[in-house]
Design an enzyme around this catalytic site. Structure first.
Site, PDB file in Angstrom:
ATOM      1  N   GLY A   1      14.223 -19.183  35.292  1.00  0.00           N
ATOM      2  CA  GLY A   1      13.295 -18.566  35.862  1.00  0.00           C
ATOM      3  C   GLY A   1      13.338 -18.828  37.643  1.00  0.00           C
ATOM      4  O   GLY A   1      13.513 -20.128  37.890  1.00  0.00           O
TER       5      GLY A   1
ATOM      6  N   ASP B   1       6.720 -24.155  37.182  1.00  0.00           N
ATOM      7  CA  ASP B   1       5.938 -24.926  36.044  1.00  0.00           C
ATOM      8  C   ASP B   1       5.488 -26.331  36.361  1.00  0.00           C
ATOM      9  O   ASP B   1       4.631 -27.042  35.880  1.00  0.00           O
ATOM     10  CB  ASP B   1       6.470 -24.765  34.751  1.00  0.00           C
TER      11      ASP B   1
HETATM   12  O1  F6P Z   1       9.572 -21.239  33.812  1.00  0.00           O
HETATM   13  C1  F6P Z   1       8.863 -20.639  34.733  1.00  0.00           C
HETATM   14  C2  F6P Z   1       8.149 -19.292  33.940  1.00  0.00           C
HETATM   15  O2  F6P Z   1       7.617 -18.626  35.043  1.00  0.00           O
HETATM   16  C3  F6P Z   1       7.218 -19.868  33.170  1.00  0.00           C
HETATM   17  O3  F6P Z   1       5.980 -20.271  33.632  1.00  0.00           O
HETATM   18  C4  F6P Z   1       7.093 -18.433  32.133  1.00  0.00           C
HETATM   19  O4  F6P Z   1       6.500 -18.674  30.776  1.00  0.00           O
HETATM   20  C5  F6P Z   1       8.213 -18.066  32.123  1.00  0.00           C
HETATM   21  O5  F6P Z   1       8.986 -18.482  33.457  1.00  0.00           O
HETATM   22  C6  F6P Z   1       8.316 -16.444  32.076  1.00  0.00           C
HETATM   23  O6  F6P Z   1       9.872 -16.072  32.109  1.00  0.00           O
HETATM   24  P1  F6P Z   1      10.364 -14.675  32.206  1.00  0.00           P
HETATM   25  O7  F6P Z   1      10.396 -14.208  33.477  1.00  0.00           O
HETATM   26  O8  F6P Z   1      11.843 -14.756  31.978  1.00  0.00           O
HETATM   27  O9  F6P Z   1       9.791 -13.959  31.301  1.00  0.00           O
END
Ligand code: F6P
Length: 323
Positions: free
Chosen positions: A11, A128
């Site tokens: 992410g 996070d």
């Molecule tokens: O790891 C960061 C994060 O934003 C988390 O807080 C969240 O659960 C996840 O990534 C969402 O991921 P994606 O954008 O792949 O759905």
């Protein structure tokens, strides 16, 4: 080392660009060439490489996202995928890697390092803040401030209508964003995966006769809360407090974007520089972080196998200050 690679993975988080800039300019300062690898491990496999010079990272320190793009790559989980990635790295003449990302990025870098002995240093980029080996990750401060700005706005409408709002913030497995945005947003409660009895405590708090007769309330819920989804928790709450007018707001990906705060830009600059200096000094299989204001190195295995704990005092403080 004469040539190193840099990539962002998992992410994205605000401040990744500031970190790429610090890597490129720190390496340049030491006479080392930098190759940017696009879309993280996926681009390593697909052969997406770009030369990065000082001018290529001009005017990006203030931007969210990542100029190198990012991806969550399934193919890199297979030995065949990693072999292709390694062959591409060798073809490019890349002698060491700076990997900017979170837990998954570090896990991949650790395995890659063991299999092919390619020197690698990680820098913590995730909103996070759930990475062991650093007090703060790049992007966390910005995400908290984005959540806070949204909470402040929701507070206006909650007040106008005398409503109870359950506001979900990001944090797949952790409550760092929830805790900090709840405390700074003056929330009446916060639900995080790290505190098992938090929903029951909230019920006790709302039933308490000594609780001031508040007309509206903000309850911040971490995405990873284990007692149920935010909608389920709000429904449960509504059944118990039938006179409350309850609404749910999921903040979602707005928390991942936006211009990084000064704190995130400074952290990203320090850690990008430390990643390069340590890589060139022969350190490998480690990530850089800041603990008690000092730059530290932590082994990838240690970083991914340990859980960073939230500060439970902050959770207590949210409850104390909402009476
Ligand atoms: O790891 C960061 C994060 O934003 C988390 O807080 C969240 O659960 C996840 O990534 C969402 O991921 P994606 O954008 O792949 O759905």
């Amino acid at each position: 080392m004469k040539k190193i690679g840099v990539f962002t993975s998992g992410g994205d988080s605000p401040g990744m660009n500031a970190c790429i800039r610090a890597v490129v300019r720190s390496a340049g300062f030491l006479g080392v060439e930098v190759i940017g690898i696009k879309r993280g491990y996926q681009g390593m496999i697909d052969g997406e490489f770009v030369n990065l010079e000082n001018k290529d990272v001009a005017n990006i320190i203030q931007n969210g996202g990542t100029i190198l793009k990012t991806a969550r790559c399934q193919a890199f989980l297979t030995p065949e995928g990693r072999k292709i990635a390694y062959d591409n790295i060798v073809k490019q003449g890349i002698e060491g890697l700076v990997c900017i990302g979170g837990n998954g990025t570090y896990t991949g870098a650790g395995i890659f390092n063991k299999e092919f002995n390619i020197p690698s240093i990680g820098a913590p980029g995730t909103i996070d803040n759930d990475l062991y080996g650093t007090d703060y990750t790049i992007g966390f401060d910005t995400a908290v401030n984005t959540a806070l700005a949204a909470i402040d706005k929701i507070r206006d409408t909650a007040d106008a209508h005398n409503r109870v709002f359950f506001i979900e913030v990001m944090g797949r497995d952790s409550g760092f964003i929830a805790l900090n945005s709840a405390l700074s947003g003056g929330a009446e409660g916060v639900l995080v995966p790290e505190i098992l009895g938090d929903y029951d405590s909230l019920m006790v708090h709302f039933s308490n006769k000594t609780r001031r007769n508040k007309e509206f309330s903000i309850i911040v819920v971490a995405e990873g809360e284990t007692h149920g989804s935010t909608f389920e928790l709000a429904d449960k709450f509504k059944k118990q407090f039938i006179n409350c007018d309850v609404r749910v707001s999921i903040l979602g990906h707005i928390q991942r974007g936006g211009s990084p705060t000064a704190n995130d830009r400074i952290l990203a600059s320090q850690l990008g520089n430390a990643a390069v200096e340590n890589l060139l000094a022969g350190k490998t299989n480690m990530c850089v972080g800041v603990v008690n204001h000092e730059i530290v190195l932590t082994n990838f295995d240690e970083a991914v196998n340990n859980k960073k704990n939230i500060d439970k005092n902050l959770w207590h403080l949210v409850n104390i200050l909402s009476y």
